[in-house]
Design a protein around this motif. Structure first.
Motif, PDB file in Angstrom:
ATOM      1  N   SER A  97      -6.793  11.064  -5.776  1.00  0.00           N
ATOM      2  CA  SER A  97      -5.734  10.068  -5.723  1.00  0.00           C
ATOM      3  C   SER A  97      -5.279   9.979  -4.266  1.00  0.00           C
ATOM      4  O   SER A  97      -5.194  10.985  -3.571  1.00  0.00           O
ATOM      5  N   ILE A 111       0.812  -1.227   0.000  1.00  0.00           N
ATOM      6  CA  ILE A 111       0.000   0.000   0.000  1.00  0.00           C
ATOM      7  C   ILE A 111       0.841   1.270   0.000  1.00  0.00           C
ATOM      8  O   ILE A 111       0.385   2.320  -0.450  1.00  0.00           O
ATOM      9  N   THR A 163       0.418   5.393  -6.033  1.00  0.00           N
ATOM     10  CA  THR A 163      -0.780   6.202  -5.814  1.00  0.00           C
ATOM     11  C   THR A 163      -1.987   5.350  -6.158  1.00  0.00           C
ATOM     12  O   THR A 163      -1.955   4.554  -7.100  1.00  0.00           O
ATOM     13  N   TRP A 164      -3.079   5.543  -5.412  1.00  0.00           N
ATOM     14  CA  TRP A 164      -4.260   4.684  -5.516  1.00  0.00           C
ATOM     15  C   TRP A 164      -5.514   5.499  -5.813  1.00  0.00           C
ATOM     16  O   TRP A 164      -5.625   6.650  -5.393  1.00  0.00           O
ATOM     17  N   ASN A 165      -6.455   4.874  -6.500  1.00  0.00           N
ATOM     18  CA  ASN A 165      -7.793   5.428  -6.727  1.00  0.00           C
ATOM     19  C   ASN A 165      -8.827   4.527  -6.064  1.00  0.00           C
ATOM     20  O   ASN A 165      -8.617   3.311  -5.958  1.00  0.00           O
ATOM     21  N   SER A 195      -1.571  -4.428  -7.223  1.00  0.00           N
ATOM     22  CA  SER A 195      -2.307  -3.341  -7.869  1.00  0.00           C
ATOM     23  C   SER A 195      -3.733  -3.144  -7.335  1.00  0.00           C
ATOM     24  O   SER A 195      -4.443  -2.273  -7.827  1.00  0.00           O
ATOM     25  N   LYS A 196      -4.135  -3.911  -6.328  1.00  0.00           N
ATOM     26  CA  LYS A 196      -5.521  -3.818  -5.865  1.00  0.00           C
ATOM     27  C   LYS A 196      -5.638  -4.270  -4.414  1.00  0.00           C
ATOM     28  O   LYS A 196      -5.054  -5.276  -4.019  1.00  0.00           O
ATOM     29  N   PHE A 198      -9.384  -0.109  -3.507  1.00  0.00           N
ATOM     30  CA  PHE A 198      -8.388   0.802  -4.044  1.00  0.00           C
ATOM     31  C   PHE A 198      -7.627   0.073  -5.137  1.00  0.00           C
ATOM     32  O   PHE A 198      -7.271  -1.094  -4.983  1.00  0.00           O
ATOM     33  N   GLU A 199      -7.391   0.772  -6.256  1.00  0.00           N
ATOM     34  CA  GLU A 199      -6.545   0.211  -7.317  1.00  0.00           C
ATOM     35  C   GLU A 199      -5.438   1.196  -7.613  1.00  0.00           C
ATOM     36  O   GLU A 199      -5.645   2.408  -7.629  1.00  0.00           O
ATOM     37  N   LYS A 200      -4.254   0.639  -7.851  1.00  0.00           N
ATOM     38  CA  LYS A 200      -3.076   1.452  -8.111  1.00  0.00           C
ATOM     39  C   LYS A 200      -3.210   2.131  -9.468  1.00  0.00           C
ATOM     40  O   LYS A 200      -3.654   1.533 -10.435  1.00  0.00           O
TER      41      LYS A 200
END
Length: 150
Positions: free
Chosen positions: A68, A43, A47-49, A128-129, A147-149
């Motif tokens: 983000s 984590i 950066t994550w969305n 990535s998730k 959250f996904e990268k």
């Protein structure tokens, strides 16, 4: 010798009860073998969305459109949607055998960022998730946060 029909019927009844009890109202299961250290290592990179925020069955993902998220190793969490910046905190811990990520946007007293200020159980984590789950203590409602990268 006559075999009672009671035993086969009882066995079927108990099997049905076990199947009913083992089913849950959501199809998300808690991943086994995840450690807090693994979550930290994943984590804090990138950066994550938010790609899913389901609050008790209502999809609220658009509340986080354009933001983000950066989870810093020092426990700070920054959500940015230029020019808006939301500051919070996070960590990953193990509690009752589950890896949890408590998120707290302390400055928020209402709204979406207050809503995600909870103790989240990690369901799945890959590079990535990250999929999280929160169960409401008062009503048992289930919230899901993914959250996904970027």
């Amino acid at each position: 010798m006559k075999i009672s029909q009671f035993y086969p019927k009882s066995a079927l009844f108990f099997l049905a009860i076990i199947l009913i009890i083992s089913c849950s109202k959501d199809d998300k299961t808690i991943a086994q073998g995840i450690t807090a250290a693994q979550v930290n290592n994943i984590i804090t990179v990138g950066t994550w969305n938010v790609t899913l925020y389901d609050e008790a069955g209502t999809i609220e993902t658009t509340d986080f459109t354009g933001y983000s998220f950066v989870f810093n190793a020092d426990g700070t969490l920054v959500a940015t949607n230029t020019p808006t910046i939301k500051n919070g905190t996070w960590n990953s811990t193990t509690d009752s055998g589950f890896v949890k990520i408590p998120i707290d946007f302390v400055e928020e007293t209402k709204g979406s960022f207050k809503s995600i200020s909870e103790d989240w159980i990690v369901l799945t984590v890959v590079d990535s998730k990250i999929e999280l789950k929160h169960t409401g203590s008062e009503d048992g409602s289930i919230d899901l946060l993914t959250f996904e990268k970027i």
